[in-house]
Design a protein around this motif. Structure first.
Motif, PDB file in Angstrom:
ATOM      1  N   GLU A   1       0.840  -1.199   0.000  1.00 52.58           N
ATOM      2  CA  GLU A   1       0.000   0.000   0.000  1.00 52.58           C
ATOM      3  C   GLU A   1       0.872   1.245   0.000  1.00 52.58           C
ATOM      4  N   GLY A   2       0.724   2.068  -1.023  1.00 55.15           N
ATOM      5  CA  GLY A   2       1.468   3.311  -1.120  1.00 55.15           C
ATOM      6  C   GLY A   2       2.962   3.085  -1.025  1.00 55.15           C
ATOM      7  N   ASP A   3       3.600   3.916  -0.183  1.00 55.45           N
ATOM      8  CA  ASP A   3       5.038   3.778   0.028  1.00 55.45           C
ATOM      9  C   ASP A   3       5.367   2.742   1.095  1.00 55.45           C
ATOM     10  N   GLY A   4       4.325   2.103   1.617  1.00 54.65           N
ATOM     11  CA  GLY A   4       4.521   1.077   2.631  1.00 54.65           C
ATOM     12  C   GLY A   4       4.493   1.650   4.035  1.00 54.65           C
ATOM     13  N   TYR A   5       4.336   0.764   4.988  1.00 53.10           N
ATOM     14  CA  TYR A   5       4.349   1.136   6.408  1.00 53.10           C
ATOM     15  C   TYR A   5       5.330   0.214   7.122  1.00 53.10           C
ATOM     16  N   TYR A   6       6.299   0.837   7.810  1.00 55.33           N
ATOM     17  CA  TYR A   6       7.317   0.070   8.518  1.00 55.33           C
ATOM     18  C   TYR A   6       7.637   0.776   9.840  1.00 55.33           C
ATOM     19  N   PRO A   7       7.005   0.337  10.944  1.00 54.98           N
ATOM     20  CA  PRO A   7       6.113  -0.809  11.093  1.00 54.98           C
ATOM     21  C   PRO A   7       4.673  -0.463  10.707  1.00 54.98           C
ATOM     22  N   GLY A   8       3.804  -1.469  10.720  1.00 56.94           N
ATOM     23  CA  GLY A   8       2.390  -1.294  10.443  1.00 56.94           C
ATOM     24  C   GLY A   8       1.902  -2.241   9.367  1.00 56.94           C
ATOM     25  N   TYR A   9       0.631  -2.628   9.450  1.00 61.23           N
ATOM     26  CA  TYR A   9       0.001  -3.467   8.443  1.00 61.23           C
ATOM     27  C   TYR A   9      -0.842  -2.604   7.509  1.00 61.23           C
ATOM     28  N   CYS A  10      -1.163  -3.142   6.349  1.00 58.12           N
ATOM     29  CA  CYS A  10      -1.928  -2.396   5.350  1.00 58.12           C
ATOM     30  C   CYS A  10      -3.385  -2.215   5.804  1.00 58.12           C
ATOM     31  N   SER A  11      -4.097  -1.310   5.130  1.00 53.90           N
ATOM     32  CA  SER A  11      -5.487  -1.016   5.475  1.00 53.90           C
ATOM     33  C   SER A  11      -6.367  -2.254   5.401  1.00 53.90           C
ATOM     34  N   ASN A  12      -6.093  -3.139   4.448  1.00 51.89           N
ATOM     35  CA  ASN A  12      -6.909  -4.342   4.289  1.00 51.89           C
ATOM     36  C   ASN A  12      -6.409  -5.523   5.114  1.00 51.89           C
ATOM     37  N   GLY A  13      -5.370  -5.294   5.952  1.00 51.42           N
ATOM     38  CA  GLY A  13      -4.838  -6.358   6.797  1.00 51.42           C
ATOM     39  C   GLY A  13      -3.658  -7.103   6.223  1.00 51.42           C
ATOM     40  N   ASP A  14      -3.177  -6.716   5.040  1.00 46.34           N
ATOM     41  CA  ASP A  14      -1.985  -7.355   4.486  1.00 46.34           C
ATOM     42  C   ASP A  14      -0.758  -7.042   5.337  1.00 46.34           C
TER      43      ASP A  14
END
Length: 708
Positions: free
Chosen positions: A323-336
């Motif tokens: 999702e987007g530029d990514g999340y580090y840490p963190g999971y995607c909006s849809n739970g990926d």
């Protein structure tokens, strides 16, 4: 180990106990307790200090569970024992991994905060309770008692000793998903009564409430003593445990800003066809010699060697690249979430320690002294290789996706010693009785530390040499025979934290840090049916956290101010109770970071309570019912307090029925935990980028204990 072999171990353990002659008389094995309710606290605990004083007269906050209490509550692990003390919480206590705790809001150190008979052992795996007589908790600084330990306190496991009368006991337990547990406890003395023995063995086929986080555990121990003379006693104990279980990682925030919703505590995020269990082996060899010099003086020498080995495997969830530029840490909006194949094979830790202690009583004029003085030595060697941590794909918290493992070309680097610690100390404490009302406890420990660390295999060793003086002084006032009020000031020392995985200084250890504590408290044994205790405290230490630059640092100060209250006893005939309450205010100050300045410390609720009620049904002899209620208020997830994790209430119920079957004493027990099947976030941590661990759903267990 194959399934048939696991069942054979269980069967052999049970059959061995049943094969012993039932005519043997069992000794009641328990610590000394105040008369009246069995739930009044043990009147002594090893973790309290050096002097052989009743806990009533010890100026420290201590709780303990005896063997009988642990049996009554079907306690099989430290996690289950710790929940009855409101000052103890989880600190990245993941299913299938190490049991890790906090006390008074400070995370315990796996290297120094867990003690076997007051000598440090590794807390990197489940510490077995089958050969433990008591589970003791010291709340607050332990600089005088232990030297290096986390400021929150420490947990001490007191080993079972040989019994004078024959002891034959077997326990079998089953749980809701098919976990099967069996254990035996054998004790007594040989024909030559100078020699005694205590044998414990257990086996467990684990089916966790997290579906797929299954495993196995085997344990065996032996303790022997030799009464050389009426004044000399030699004790030897040895134990070995193997545990293999798939671990259950936690959840990260959605987009690093919101709690996940609609998830199940039964879901295993480590669910891949190639997932391997975390495999651990741990052993202890302990030795103790006690010598009574005369009526007033005693000498003790004790030592323990600990071995720990782990092969660590996880399909590890971290971050989001979909999702987007990514999340580090963190999971995607849809739970990926991204999946990494993590492997660290051949980890080894080998701590050992020894202590020589001289204790005596004497008078100078009208002043009475109880003097303790001694020397202690401890060392620890940690060996590991460069771990494997490779991205292999993505999965989803709602719908698992299969991803391929890494190739055979990846493996853990050569295992070599990467960290060694040597600690030498001398200590002295004098308990000075000035009058019937006033007693002064004054002591200090001088500690010298050598620490060598190989942070990177292509870099030179980093070597530290430090020495510290840790004073401790307390004044105890006795307004009445069974009432004590105390005030104390103490200094502590703790090793610096180790930078977690994926930080810029990964695996680097911070330098040791000092801590200070001021505490006032009271203890009152009102009568044989009621014991009260309370304390007000303030603890200060340097704040350690991962900053905005993703570097693990110590910056500013962490200050914890709290109130603890406890009551144990018998409310009315047949109704016992235990109440533990804590209120805690935490602050982060002088951090130099506006986002964290003045904010609450993470994973620390402001309020926590634990209540137990037990009722002996008078109409049915041998039938007892009990209920447990735990409460925790909300807590901060991150140092900036952007996200708050909701509080929770959890209730459980139990029943036991004592009877004789075929002339044999038998106790049948049943328990249900989280009876109302409430979802809650049990544990949050900033380790490894920040994770949330859900509490267990409704679980059941049935057991039978047979004593011969």
């Amino acid at each position: 180990m194959k399934h048939t072999l696991k069942q054979s171990v269980l069967a052999c353990a049970i059959l061995q106990a049943f094969s012993i002659s039932s005519s043997s008389a069992q000794e009641q094995v328990q610590s000394v307790v105040v008369s009246g309710s069995k739930w009044l606290a043990s009147d002594r605990a090893t973790v309290g200090g050096f002097s052989d004083l009743p806990l009533l007269e010890t100026p420290a906050s201590i709780s303990a569970l005896t063997l009988n209490q642990m049996q009554d509550l079907s306690i099989r692990s430290a996690s289950e024992a710790a929940r009855f003390d409101a000052s103890v919480g989880d600190a990245y206590n993941a299913v299938g991994y190490a049991e890790q705790f906090s006390i008074r809001g400070f995370a315990l150190d796996n290297a120094t905060s867990f003690r076997k008979d007051m000598i440090a052992i590794s807390g990197d795996t489940q510490i077995p309770l089958e050969n433990k007589e008591r589970f003791e908790i010291l709340r607050g600084l332990a600089g005088l008692q232990a030297g290096v330990a986390a400021p929150g306190g420490m947990i001490n496991f007191v080993t079972k000793r040989p019994t004078n009368a024959p002891l034959r006991s077997a326990t079998v337990e089953v749980r809701e998903r098919g976990t099967v547990y069996g254990a035996i406890d054998l004790g007594g003395r040989f024909d030559d009564r100078r020699f005694g023995y205590r044998i414990n063995a257990a086996a467990e086929d684990l089916k966790s409430y997290v579906r797929g986080a299954d495993g196995e555990r085997q344990f065996v121990s032996a303790a022997f003593d030799w009464r050389i003379t009426p004044d000399a006693l030699l004790v030897l104990d040895i134990d070995q445990q193997h545990k293999s279980q798939i671990t259950a990682p936690g959840y990260q925030l959605i987009r690093n800003e919101a709690l996940p919703t609609g998830v199940s505590p039964k879901t295993l995020l480590n669910d891949q066809p190639w997932t391997k269990p975390v495999d651990t082996d741990s052993s202890n060899l302990g030795l103790r010699f006690e010598y009574r010099i005369n009526a007033d003086w005693n000498a003790t020498v004790s030592a323990n060697k600990h071995w720990f080995k782990r092969d660590d495997y996880t399909a590890f969830p971290y971050g989001c690249s979909n999702e987007g530029d990514g999340y580090y840490p963190g999971y995607c909006s849809n739970g990926d979430y991204d999946v990494y194949d993590y492997q660290s094979v051949g980890e080894r830790k080998t701590p050992w320690g020894a202590q020589a202690l001289l204790q005596g009583r004497f008078t100078t004029g009208t002043v009475r002294h109880a003097l303790s003085a001694g020397l202690a030595y401890a060392e620890r060697h940690d060996a590991y290789g460069e771990d494997v941590y490779e991205y292999v794909g993505s999965s989803n918290i709602y719908q698992n996706a299969i991803v391929p493992p890494i190739g055979a070309e990846f493996s853990t680097g050569p295992v070599m010693e990467r960290r060694s610690i040597e600690e030498r100390s001398a200590f002295v404490q004098d308990v000075v009785t000035l009058s019937e009302q006033f007693t002064v406890h004054a002591g200090a420990r001088y500690v010298k530390i050598k620490r060598n660390e190989l942070e990177e295999i292509d870099q030179p060793w980093v070597r530290e040499r430090d020495s510290y003086l840790l004073p401790n002084v307390a004044l105890v006032y006795a307004p009445a025979r069974d009432w004590r009020v105390y005030g104390s000031i103490s200094h502590g020392l703790q090793y610096g934290g180790i930078a977690p995985m994926q930080t810029t200084n990964e695996n680097q250890a911070l330098s040791p840090g000092r801590s200070k504590q001021a505490e006032i408290g009271f203890k009152r044994n009102v009568n044989e049916h009621l014991a009260l205790a309370g304390s007000l405290f303030e603890i200060r230490q340097g704040l350690e956290y991962t900053n905005a630059a993703n570097t693990f640092v110590r910056a500013g100060e962490q200050k914890h101010r709290g109130l603890e209250l406890s009551a144990q006893g018998q409310a009315v005939r047949n109704l016992d109770y235990s109440v533990s309450l804590m209120a805690l205010d935490t602050d982060q100050t002088d951090t130099g970071d506006a986002s964290t300045e003045g904010k609450r410390v993470t994973n620390v609720p402001k309020y926590r309570s634990a209540v137990w009620l037990g009722y002996a049904v008078p109409q049915v002899e041998g039938l007892k019912l009990d209920a447990v209620w735990q409460y925790s208020s909300d807590k901060a997830f991150d140092p900036a307090n952007r996200v708050k994790v909701p509080g929770y209430h959890v209730a459980g119920f139990g029943a036991s029925y004592a009877l004789r079957l075929g002339g044999v004493s038998t106790v049948l027990r049943a328990r249900v935990d989280n009876a109302f099947d409430k979802f809650y976030w049990r544990d949050v941590t900033q380790s490894l980028g920040g994770y949330l661990l859900p509490g267990a759903p409704r679980t059941f267990r049935l057991s039978a204990q047979v004593d011969f």
